[in-house]
Enzyme design. Structure first.
Site, PDB file in Angstrom:
ATOM      1  N   GLU A 180     -11.111 -38.408 -16.637  1.00  0.00           N
ATOM      2  CA  GLU A 180     -10.373 -38.582 -15.383  1.00  0.00           C
ATOM      3  C   GLU A 180      -8.860 -38.524 -15.580  1.00  0.00           C
ATOM      4  OE1 GLU A 180     -11.156 -42.237 -13.232  1.00  0.00           O
ATOM      5  OE2 GLU A 180      -9.809 -41.701 -11.620  1.00  0.00           O
ATOM      6  N   LYS A 222     -13.332 -35.771 -13.526  1.00  0.00           N
ATOM      7  CA  LYS A 222     -13.014 -36.522 -12.303  1.00  0.00           C
ATOM      8  C   LYS A 222     -11.539 -36.328 -11.979  1.00  0.00           C
ATOM      9  CE  LYS A 222     -13.150 -41.185 -10.335  1.00  0.00           C
ATOM     10  NZ  LYS A 222     -14.005 -42.364 -10.169  1.00  0.00           N
TER      11      LYS A 222
HETATM   12  P1  13P Z   1     -10.771 -44.120  -5.754  1.00  0.00           P
HETATM   13  O1  13P Z   1     -11.829 -43.208  -5.207  1.00  0.00           O
HETATM   14  O2  13P Z   1     -10.564 -45.353  -4.952  1.00  0.00           O
HETATM   15  O3  13P Z   1      -9.509 -43.383  -6.119  1.00  0.00           O
HETATM   16  O4  13P Z   1     -11.358 -44.695  -7.103  1.00  0.00           O
HETATM   17  C1  13P Z   1     -11.937 -43.826  -7.978  1.00  0.00           C
HETATM   18  C2  13P Z   1     -11.654 -44.278  -9.335  1.00  0.00           C
HETATM   19  O5  13P Z   1     -12.554 -44.629 -10.055  1.00  0.00           O
HETATM   20  C3  13P Z   1     -10.273 -44.276  -9.794  1.00  0.00           C
HETATM   21  O6  13P Z   1     -10.240 -44.467 -11.159  1.00  0.00           O
END
Ligand code: 13P
Length: 344
Positions: A180, A222
């Site tokens: 991510e 992500k």
């Molecule tokens: P949000 O969808 O609230 O951005 O959270 C996703 C997430 O895991 C951020 O690290």
């Protein structure tokens, strides 16, 4: 090739199975505490547990949700009936994931406001324990900020390097890494600037994943969507966001990656769903185009729950509805009409 390659690929594919996405319920105790206080509920271990029990025991969620990301405190907790959360999720057909980074800290040598995500020390041992506890995938969030002179090359490259080190350690432990790299929506930058920074970030991330021998088939990306900064005066249309996002991802993400599961990043719940729908309406892509939402799956459900046992059923209905709307968006079948069915 990793000896557990087939197993990793199987898990990754299940995480982005057709019509399904991921619930990000991995808020740290501190963040969850703030969310509770924001709805005037006192923060405590028990109320954080009760809230997660509401989410994880929602009947039928497994039809739309493939996996749930938990925080260290949560993976050790159980339902009030004494069933571990891991098993409660399993009963719904949902895989357990675990957030393993220890947060974004100021980056030495970076520019003001830049961070590096920490948590590599001792990670091999922690992953082994999480695997024993039932976790089959993990999450590590790197944060890239756009601003005056930001991001620096230092921020992009150090975070990409750390993401790849984490991903490699996960795969060694038989755990699928969610990679991510979040380019934040904060700021007044244009959608073009978001596109430019996201492209640079993703290229750095995939280079490091290659250098560090990460099996792409056993990963999930992500990312943020390509969107103008939250305080930018010119906001793009849904269609523009969808097209810019898919264009950027097609440039940067190898087809070997099974799926892309977007974060919501502070977008409104319905916007997150509509964006996902618009992207899937652009036709088939080399990877599944899915969701891994935190706030965008939980916001309304959390408000409805409000810390009260008598609201659990109603909150679960709202959570299930949001999950279903995002599931529909996975195949471009989301609509206003579907959205309104909850009220009806
Ligand atoms: P949000 O969808 O609230 O951005 O959270 C996703 C997430 O895991 C951020 O690290």
């Amino acid at each position: 090739m990793a000896s557990n390659a087939a197993e990793l690929e199987k898990i990754a594919r299940a995480m982005v199975a057709r019509g399904k996405g991921i619930l990000a319920a991995d808020e740290s105790s501190g963040t969850m505490g703030k969310r509770l206080q924001s709805i005037k509920v006192q923060d405590s271990v028990e109320l954080r547990r009760a809230y997660r029990e509401m989410l994880f025991t929602t009947k039928g969620a497994g039809e739309y949700v493939s996996g749930a990301i938990l925080y260290d405190e949560t993976i050790r907790q159980s339902t009030s009936a004494g069933k571990s959360f891991v098993n409660a999720l399993k009963d719904e057909g949902i895989l357990t994931g675990i957030k393993v980074d220890t947060g974004a800290k100021p980056l030495a040598g970076g520019r003001k406001g830049e961070t590096i995500t920490e948590g590599l020390d001792g990670l091999r041992e922690r992953l082994k324990e999480y695997h024993t506890n039932g976790a089959r995938f993990a999450k590590w969030r790197a944060v890239i900020t756009i601003g005056n002179g930001l991001p620096s090359r230092a921020a992009i490259e150090t975070n990409a390097h750390a993401l790849a080190r984490y991903a490699s350690l996960c795969q060694e432990a038989g755990i699928v890494p969610i990679v991510e790299p979040e380019v934040l929506m904060d700021g007044d930058h244009s959608i073009e600037r978001c596109q430019e920074v996201t492209e640079e970030t993703l290229n750095a991330v995939y280079e490091q994943l290659f250098v560090q021998n990460v099996l792409l088939e056993g990963t999930i990306l992500k990312p943020n969507m390509i969107i103008a900064g939250a305080s930018c005066k010119t906001q793009a249309t849904m269609q523009q966001v969808a097209e810019a996002t898919i264009k950027t991802l097609r440039r940067c993400v190898p087809g070997a990656v099974p799926g892309i599961a977007f974060l919501s990043g502070g977008q409104e719940e319905e916007d997150s769903t509509a964006h996902l729908n618009a992207m899937n309406a652009l036709g088939p892509q080399p990877w599944e185009v899915s969701f891994s939402y935190g706030r965008a799956l939980q916001h309304s459900a959390l408000n409805k729950w409000a810390g009260k046992a008598e609201n659990v059923k109603a909150a679960q209905t709202i959570y299930l509805h949001r999950a279903k709307m995002n599931s529909l968006a996975r195949s471009a079948k989301y609509s206003e009409k579907e959205e309104k069915k909850l009220a009806a």
